[in-house]
Design a protein around this motif. Structure first.
Motif, PDB file in Angstrom:
ATOM      1  N   UNK A   1       4.001 -38.153 -69.393  1.00 25.08           N
ATOM      2  CA  UNK A   1       4.984 -37.148 -69.795  1.00 25.08           C
ATOM      3  C   UNK A   1       4.379 -36.336 -70.934  1.00 25.08           C
ATOM      4  N   UNK A   2       4.314 -35.034 -70.757  1.00 19.87           N
ATOM      5  CA  UNK A   2       3.604 -34.214 -71.733  1.00 19.87           C
ATOM      6  C   UNK A   2       4.445 -32.991 -72.093  1.00 19.87           C
ATOM      7  N   UNK A   3       4.891 -32.956 -73.335  1.00 17.17           N
ATOM      8  CA  UNK A   3       5.739 -31.855 -73.813  1.00 17.17           C
ATOM      9  C   UNK A   3       4.866 -30.643 -74.125  1.00 17.17           C
ATOM     10  N   UNK A   4       5.080 -29.549 -73.422  1.00  8.82           N
ATOM     11  CA  UNK A   4       4.181 -28.387 -73.531  1.00  8.82           C
ATOM     12  C   UNK A   4       4.852 -27.122 -74.071  1.00  8.82           C
ATOM     13  N   UNK A   5       6.160 -27.026 -73.947  1.00 10.36           N
ATOM     14  CA  UNK A   5       6.822 -25.741 -74.193  1.00 10.36           C
ATOM     15  C   UNK A   5       6.746 -24.899 -72.929  1.00 10.36           C
ATOM     16  N   UNK A   6       7.808 -24.130 -72.669  1.00  8.77           N
ATOM     17  CA  UNK A   6       7.949 -23.426 -71.386  1.00  8.77           C
ATOM     18  C   UNK A   6       8.334 -21.970 -71.671  1.00  8.77           C
ATOM     19  N   UNK A   7       7.533 -21.037 -71.180  1.00  6.30           N
ATOM     20  CA  UNK A   7       7.840 -19.611 -71.347  1.00  6.30           C
ATOM     21  C   UNK A   7       8.258 -19.008 -70.006  1.00  6.30           C
ATOM     22  N   UNK A   8       9.429 -18.382 -69.952  1.00  2.00           N
ATOM     23  CA  UNK A   8       9.784 -17.570 -68.787  1.00  2.00           C
ATOM     24  C   UNK A   8       9.541 -16.118 -69.191  1.00  2.00           C
ATOM     25  N   UNK A   9       8.500 -15.532 -68.664  1.00  6.43           N
ATOM     26  CA  UNK A   9       8.098 -14.193 -69.094  1.00  6.43           C
ATOM     27  C   UNK A   9       9.056 -13.140 -68.550  1.00  6.43           C
ATOM     28  N   UNK A  10       9.335 -12.138 -69.382  1.00  2.55           N
ATOM     29  CA  UNK A  10      10.199 -11.029 -68.939  1.00  2.55           C
ATOM     30  C   UNK A  10       9.357  -9.753 -68.911  1.00  2.55           C
ATOM     31  N   UNK A  11       9.324  -9.125 -67.743  1.00  2.00           N
ATOM     32  CA  UNK A  11       8.546  -7.886 -67.601  1.00  2.00           C
ATOM     33  C   UNK A  11       9.465  -6.665 -67.477  1.00  2.00           C
ATOM     34  N   UNK A  12      10.771  -6.909 -67.444  1.00  2.00           N
ATOM     35  CA  UNK A  12      11.723  -5.797 -67.288  1.00  2.00           C
ATOM     36  C   UNK A  12      12.890  -6.005 -68.253  1.00  2.00           C
ATOM     37  N   UNK A  13      13.647  -4.920 -68.478  1.00  2.00           N
ATOM     38  CA  UNK A  13      14.830  -5.042 -69.354  1.00  2.00           C
ATOM     39  C   UNK A  13      15.837  -6.010 -68.754  1.00  2.00           C
ATOM     40  N   UNK A  14      15.954  -5.964 -67.417  1.00  2.00           N
ATOM     41  CA  UNK A  14      16.929  -6.846 -66.762  1.00  2.00           C
ATOM     42  C   UNK A  14      16.549  -8.308 -66.989  1.00  2.00           C
ATOM     43  N   UNK A  15      15.245  -8.595 -66.900  1.00  2.00           N
ATOM     44  CA  UNK A  15      14.800  -9.985 -67.109  1.00  2.00           C
ATOM     45  C   UNK A  15      15.041 -10.408 -68.564  1.00  2.00           C
ATOM     46  N   UNK A  16      14.855  -9.470 -69.495  1.00  2.00           N
ATOM     47  CA  UNK A  16      15.107  -9.796 -70.908  1.00  2.00           C
ATOM     48  C   UNK A  16      16.584 -10.098 -71.145  1.00  2.00           C
ATOM     49  N   UNK A  17      17.447  -9.321 -70.442  1.00  2.00           N
ATOM     50  CA  UNK A  17      18.894  -9.561 -70.580  1.00  2.00           C
ATOM     51  C   UNK A  17      19.251 -10.970 -70.104  1.00  2.00           C
ATOM     52  N   UNK A  18      18.692 -11.362 -68.937  1.00  2.00           N
ATOM     53  CA  UNK A  18      18.978 -12.715 -68.423  1.00  2.00           C
ATOM     54  C   UNK A  18      18.461 -13.763 -69.396  1.00  2.00           C
ATOM     55  N   UNK A  19      17.288 -13.492 -69.993  1.00  2.00           N
ATOM     56  CA  UNK A  19      16.724 -14.449 -70.963  1.00  2.00           C
ATOM     57  C   UNK A  19      17.673 -14.631 -72.141  1.00  2.00           C
ATOM     58  N   UNK A  20      18.231 -13.515 -72.624  1.00  2.00           N
ATOM     59  CA  UNK A  20      19.148 -13.616 -73.775  1.00  2.00           C
ATOM     60  C   UNK A  20      20.389 -14.407 -73.395  1.00  2.00           C
ATOM     61  N   UNK A  21      20.875 -14.150 -72.197  1.00  2.00           N
ATOM     62  CA  UNK A  21      22.064 -14.859 -71.686  1.00  2.00           C
ATOM     63  C   UNK A  21      21.775 -16.368 -71.648  1.00  2.00           C
ATOM     64  N   UNK A  22      20.643 -16.713 -71.046  1.00  2.00           N
ATOM     65  CA  UNK A  22      20.289 -18.138 -70.960  1.00  2.00           C
ATOM     66  C   UNK A  22      20.135 -18.739 -72.341  1.00  2.00           C
ATOM     67  N   UNK A  23      19.474 -18.011 -73.245  1.00  2.00           N
ATOM     68  CA  UNK A  23      19.247 -18.548 -74.599  1.00  2.00           C
ATOM     69  C   UNK A  23      20.588 -18.837 -75.273  1.00  2.00           C
ATOM     70  N   UNK A  24      21.561 -17.922 -75.097  1.00  2.00           N
ATOM     71  CA  UNK A  24      22.859 -18.123 -75.763  1.00  2.00           C
ATOM     72  C   UNK A  24      23.579 -19.340 -75.186  1.00  2.00           C
ATOM     73  N   UNK A  25      23.582 -19.454 -73.847  1.00  3.71           N
ATOM     74  CA  UNK A  25      24.256 -20.620 -73.228  1.00  3.71           C
ATOM     75  C   UNK A  25      23.553 -21.898 -73.688  1.00  3.71           C
ATOM     76  N   UNK A  26      22.230 -21.882 -73.670  1.00  2.36           N
ATOM     77  CA  UNK A  26      21.462 -23.076 -74.056  1.00  2.36           C
ATOM     78  C   UNK A  26      21.794 -23.480 -75.494  1.00  2.36           C
ATOM     79  N   UNK A  27      21.769 -22.495 -76.400  1.00  4.06           N
ATOM     80  CA  UNK A  27      22.002 -22.812 -77.822  1.00  4.06           C
ATOM     81  C   UNK A  27      23.408 -23.378 -78.020  1.00  4.06           C
TER      82      UNK A  27
END
Ligand code: FAD
Ligand code: PYC
Length: 413
Positions: free
Chosen positions: A110-136
């Motif tokens: 088991x190896x903890x690495x950190x995980x990046x979901x890259x956003x290449x568009x504004x829409x992807x950034x919006x989903x990232x913010x949404x996920x970050x808020x729910x996660x937090x």
């Protein structure tokens, strides 16, 4: 060559202990029959025995342990989902992963690495913010970061992606991890075996007997077994097994392919996923680059590999990491993903009494192996859905109460 290995090679008695006992005969009856010797079936068997004291259990596997999607996946473990149901469920799994190597006395790498979901568009950034808020909100470490943070974590990346898909930011999830998938199957298998569960490989379920709406037994290529409880954990074969008990589901089967490169020196610590380029990459402890992409776009029950897969995947990989152009692909393979319309699993009791389902795991079920074992063993033992799986029951499709996880399904299948 280590002395122990040489001794084993020269011995005709094979003195090494097996991971689990071989049983020549099936018993005529078991309290619980588990169909599918992947991580999920074996984990349920392990926790049934360990936590609920139910040991008159057999796991029936038509091939070999872990030969399905458990041994074919790219081992990404994370809990940065989109719905409260999903986040709570996968978070519990990530918690369980922490102690598994100790539980099993087996190194799962088991190896903890950190995980990046890259956003290449504004829409992807919006989903990232949404996920970050729910996660937090649920106490999970996720945050939206800028391209400079991605560059720092993966200095070899071309942030412009060849100029046609510049990285605008990313969802960063610090707990993201990888583990050794076969060891997970072996660990659960050995742990279940040690507690009295029987594991039968090369034993295929051909039919399930139902009388008066209740399970009464299963038909196998080695004869009939009487039982009142069946847990079905067969991933890409789920519709076939559901046909045996007359249950309809919205599951469709698509191949999901992956590939690994030759081993190279360590250069990539985190796991990187690009939803827009539909690719993801991590580096194994052996140095191989483990790479994958979206589902094959057609429904077929097959684990054949195709040539267009490494071609398409490599093109997008080179957008991100042009320096990889001389690295060789070592092998590729495919698994069968049981996809649901809302990208969430189907778990729990069903309209057939005594028939329990752990399916619809599509492209996202490896990380859930421990929590599935825990929650399904509880559900089977008590004939009551565990509270963590109430968002994943089959009747959500009839009631139009979907648990929409498409936005968190990694490579934007
Ligand atoms: P399986 O491991 O497939 O086990 C089911 C078993 O049932 C099989 O061994 C099969 O032989 C057996 N079986 C079927 N029919 C019968 C029958 N009639 N009788 C007896 N036995 C039967 N998930 C993640 O979380 N992270 C990832 O990074 C990830 N990457 C993936 C990459 C690929 C290429 C693939 C294909 C999948 C990926 N997944 C990932 C998804 C994950 O692999 C699966 O959801 C998970 O492994 C399912 O586990 P399981 O135990 O339910 O199924
Ligand atoms: O669930 O994170 C995931 C995943 C990555 C690749 C396939 N599934």
């Amino acid at each position: 060559m280590p002395w122990r290995l040489l001794r084993f090679a020269l011995s005709d008695k094979h003195p090494e202990p097996r991971m689990f006992t071989r049983h020549d005969q099936l018993k005529p009856a078991y309290d619980v029959v588990i169909i599918g010797g992947g991580g999920h079936g074996l984990a349920a068997a392990y926790y049934l025995a360990r936590d609920h004291g139910i040991t008159n259990v057999c796991v029936l596997e038509k091939g070999y342990l872990g030969g399905g999607n458990t041994g074919r996946n790219t081992t990404i473990i994370r809990s940065n989902y989109l719905t409260p149901e999903g986040v709570k469920f996968y978070d519990e799994s990530v918690r369980l992963w922490q102690d598994l190597s100790t539980d099993f006395d087996l190194n799962l790498f088991y190896s903890n690495r950190g995980h990046f979901t890259l956003a290449h568009t504004d829409a992807a950034l919006r989903t990232s913010r949404w996920r970050a808020e729910v996660n937090k909100h649920f106490g999970i470490e996720s945050e939206v970061v800028g391209p400079e943070v991605v560059k720092k974590a993966a200095p070899m990346i071309d942030l412009s992606c060849g100029g046609h898909a510049p990285i605008l930011g990313a969802l960063y999830h610090a707990p993201g991890a990888v583990a050794r998938h076969d060891a997970v199957a072996w660990g659960y298998g050995r742990g279940a075996d040690m507690r009295g569960v029987e594991i039968h490989q090369r034993t295929e379920v051909l039919g399930i007997d139902v009388a008066g709406g209740k399970v009464t037994g299963v038909q196998t290529n080695r004869g009939r077994i009487a039982t009142n409880k069946v847990l079905c954990a067969v991933a890409g074969s789920t519709p076939r097994l559901l046909d045996m008990v007359g249950i309809r589901s919205p599951i469709t089967i698509h191949p999901l392919q992956a590939m690994v490169s030759e081993p190279v020196k360590p250069w990539l610590d985190p796991i990187l996923v690009s939803g827009s380029l539909h690719v993801y990459i991590s580096q194994s402890a052996r140095g191989e680059l483990i790479m994958g992409a979206s589902l094959d776009p057609y429904e077929v029950q097959s684990t054949r590999s195709t040539l267009d897969f490494p071609e398409g995947l490599s093109a997008h990989m080179l957008d991100m990491f042009p320096f990889l152009s001389n690295v060789k692909v070592m092998r590729q393979w495919a698994g069968m993903a049981d996809m649901t319309p809302d990208f969430a699993p189907i778990m729990g009791r069903t309209p057939v009494e005594g028939f329990y389902l752990d399916g619809g795991w599509g492209t996202w079920g490896f990380k859930a192996t421990p929590v599935c074992g825990k929650t399904m063993s509880y559900t089977v033992a008590n004939d009551r859905n565990h509270e963590l799986i109430t968002g994943f029951t089959l009747d959500r499709f009839r009631n139009f109460e979907l648990t929409g996880e498409k936005g968190a399904a990694s490579v934007g299948h």
